[in-house]
Design a protein around this motif. Structure first.
Motif, PDB file in Angstrom:
ATOM      1  N   TYR A 193      16.210   7.660 -82.182  1.00 51.81           N
ATOM      2  CA  TYR A 193      17.116   8.233 -82.219  1.00 51.81           C
ATOM      3  C   TYR A 193      18.008   8.918 -80.781  1.00 51.81           C
ATOM      4  CZ  TYR A 193      21.679  10.571 -83.873  1.00 51.81           C
ATOM      5  OH  TYR A 193      23.379  11.422 -83.876  1.00 51.81           O
ATOM      6  N   VAL A 239      23.854   5.625 -76.763  1.00 54.80           N
ATOM      7  CA  VAL A 239      24.699   3.857 -77.828  1.00 54.80           C
ATOM      8  C   VAL A 239      26.135   5.074 -78.397  1.00 54.80           C
ATOM      9  CG1 VAL A 239      23.115   3.459 -78.618  1.00 54.80           C
ATOM     10  CG2 VAL A 239      23.482   4.964 -79.920  1.00 54.80           C
ATOM     11  N   VAL A 243      27.271   3.025 -83.380  1.00 52.28           N
ATOM     12  CA  VAL A 243      26.921   1.896 -82.960  1.00 52.28           C
ATOM     13  C   VAL A 243      26.670   0.637 -84.274  1.00 52.28           C
ATOM     14  CG1 VAL A 243      24.940   2.272 -82.579  1.00 52.28           C
ATOM     15  CG2 VAL A 243      25.772   1.112 -81.359  1.00 52.28           C
ATOM     16  N   TYR A 248      23.479  -2.582 -80.985  1.00 53.91           N
ATOM     17  CA  TYR A 248      22.318  -1.140 -80.507  1.00 53.91           C
ATOM     18  C   TYR A 248      21.258  -2.576 -79.993  1.00 53.91           C
ATOM     19  CZ  TYR A 248      17.984   1.624 -81.130  1.00 53.91           C
ATOM     20  OH  TYR A 248      16.897   1.914 -80.293  1.00 53.91           O
ATOM     21  N   THR A 275      16.207   6.399 -86.301  1.00 50.69           N
ATOM     22  CA  THR A 275      17.780   5.324 -85.708  1.00 50.69           C
ATOM     23  C   THR A 275      18.406   4.757 -87.076  1.00 50.69           C
ATOM     24  OG1 THR A 275      16.528   3.807 -85.311  1.00 50.69           O
ATOM     25  CG2 THR A 275      17.604   5.419 -83.550  1.00 50.69           C
ATOM     26  N   VAL A 286      24.451   6.207 -86.434  1.00 53.10           N
ATOM     27  CA  VAL A 286      24.055   5.287 -85.730  1.00 53.10           C
ATOM     28  C   VAL A 286      23.806   4.248 -86.458  1.00 53.10           C
ATOM     29  CG1 VAL A 286      21.921   3.942 -84.367  1.00 53.10           C
ATOM     30  CG2 VAL A 286      22.850   5.770 -83.401  1.00 53.10           C
ATOM     31  N   LEU A 288      22.099   1.784 -87.900  1.00 56.16           N
ATOM     32  CA  LEU A 288      21.093   0.829 -88.555  1.00 56.16           C
ATOM     33  C   LEU A 288      20.288   0.289 -89.960  1.00 56.16           C
ATOM     34  CD1 LEU A 288      18.546   0.556 -85.110  1.00 56.16           C
ATOM     35  CD2 LEU A 288      20.941  -0.440 -85.028  1.00 56.16           C
TER      36      LEU A 288
END
Ligand code: OKP
Ligand code: ZN
Length: 333
Positions: A193, A239, A243, A248, A275, A286, A288
């Motif tokens: 990250y 990013v 995102v 990503y 992340t 972020v 994910l």
């Protein structure tokens, strides 16, 4: 499922390094997220998808750490470690660029500019052992021509030539990269990250650095990347805040183009699972999800070079093994 087993190196001394408090965001701080359990959780996830050949590493990477880091910085860590009492944790109190003649207690503030990386009597040996795990992964790549993993703890990508911080003391990824660059073309790709400003500093023409990270000005290490030393050989991509997996992946694929153009023999992958949307230490989100690591693993599996995977961050203990399992399921070759 991979058809062959993958060598996986675990530093034997990491669990004795137990930072208690993380003061990165100021007093009174939080329970330190960089805990020994992280390694077990990641291992559990990887082992669910790969046939892992776990090897415990008890060595200390003195020689390669001395090649990478300045002598006075290492000497400071040695002297400090000798002086620390059992259970005591050191955080510097004065931050200047030259404290070389100040008392030992204050000298840390010339090698570190933050308060999130407490040092105990067990930290130096843990960090040397962590670097040794990276060393062993690099050697395995050379000797077997197969991918290898080092579950490095403490992590390394914020550590510069004479700089610790961001939970890192020695740059494990560059310890591996320097070994690999002696026998072939090698680069470092960082998907943690955070921007690894230590890795950027250590990058060179023979070991270029590529990183995809949250905006480093708004997130740790809170730096204007234009001000980074060594950035001539660093390709740094941020990013956007918020995102998701597809955004990503799109940026990752774009970043992989110049990596592929280098026609590498070896790649060191600094892999952080911070992340993940559930990670507790993000400032800009972020987003994910565990399944997104499948596509990340697949994108990396398509690369030509042999890959040494070096663990960096990832602090959501409940989410780590799921992310690692999906990554491993994708990174099959
Ligand atoms: C180490 B690695 C943000 C706190 C940041 C330091 C983060 C160090 C990250 N509010 N604390 O995973 O890159
Ligand atoms: Zn990180």
């Amino acid at each position: 499922m991979r058809t062959d087993s993958i060598p996986l190196f675990v530093p034997a001394l990491h669990a004795q390094h137990q930072p208690r408090r993380d003061l990165s965001d100021g007093y009174p701080g939080v329970d330190h997220p960089e805990v020994p359990d992280r390694v077990d959780r990641v291992l559990e996830g990887l082992a669910a998808a790969w046939d892992v050949d776990v090897q415990t590493v008890a060595d200390l990477a003195w020689e390669n750490v001395r090649r990478l880091h300045d002598a006075d910085y290492i000497r400071f860590l040695v002297e400090l470690s000798e002086r620390l009492h059992e259970g005591e944790q050191y955080i510097p109190a004065i931050f200047h660029s030259d404290l070389s003649v100040a008392p030992l207690r204050l000298r840390g503030g010339m090698y570190c500019k933050e308060t999130g990386t407490p040092i105990s009597a067990a930290t130096l040996s843990a960090a040397l052992c962590s670097a040794a795990a990276a060393e062993r992964a690099a050697q395995a790549l050379i000797e077997t021509g197969r991918d290898a993993v080092a579950l490095c703890r403490p992590p390394g990508h914020h550590a510069g030539r004479r700089r610790y911080g961001g939970y890192c003391l020695f740059n494990n990824a560059y310890v591996a990269a320097e070994i690999l660059a002696r026998v072939g073309r090698c680069a470092v790709l960082d998907l943690d990250y955070h921007l690894g400003e230590g890795s950027a500093e250590l990058s060179s023409e023979r070991t270029p650095y590529f990183s995809l990270h949250a905006d480093p000005w708004r997130n740790y290490p809170y730096l204007d990347v234009g001000m980074l030393p060594g950035s001539a050989f660093a390709t740094l991509e941020s990013v956007p805040s918020g995102v998701d997996g597809s955004g990503y992946l799109e940026r990752l694929r774009r970043l992989l183009e110049p990596v592929e153009a280098l026609d590498l023999d070896f790649l060191v992958l600094s892999l952080g699972f911070d992340t993940a949307a559930t990670d507790p230490i993000q400032d800009d989100p972020v987003r994910l999800h565990p399944q997104d690591y499948l596509a990340i693993g697949q994108a990396l599996a398509r690369l030509r070079p042999r890959i040494a995977i070096v663990l960096e961050g990832g602090y959501d203990l409940d989410g780590l093994s799921g992310c690692a399992r999906y990554f491993a399921a994708g990174f099959c070759r």
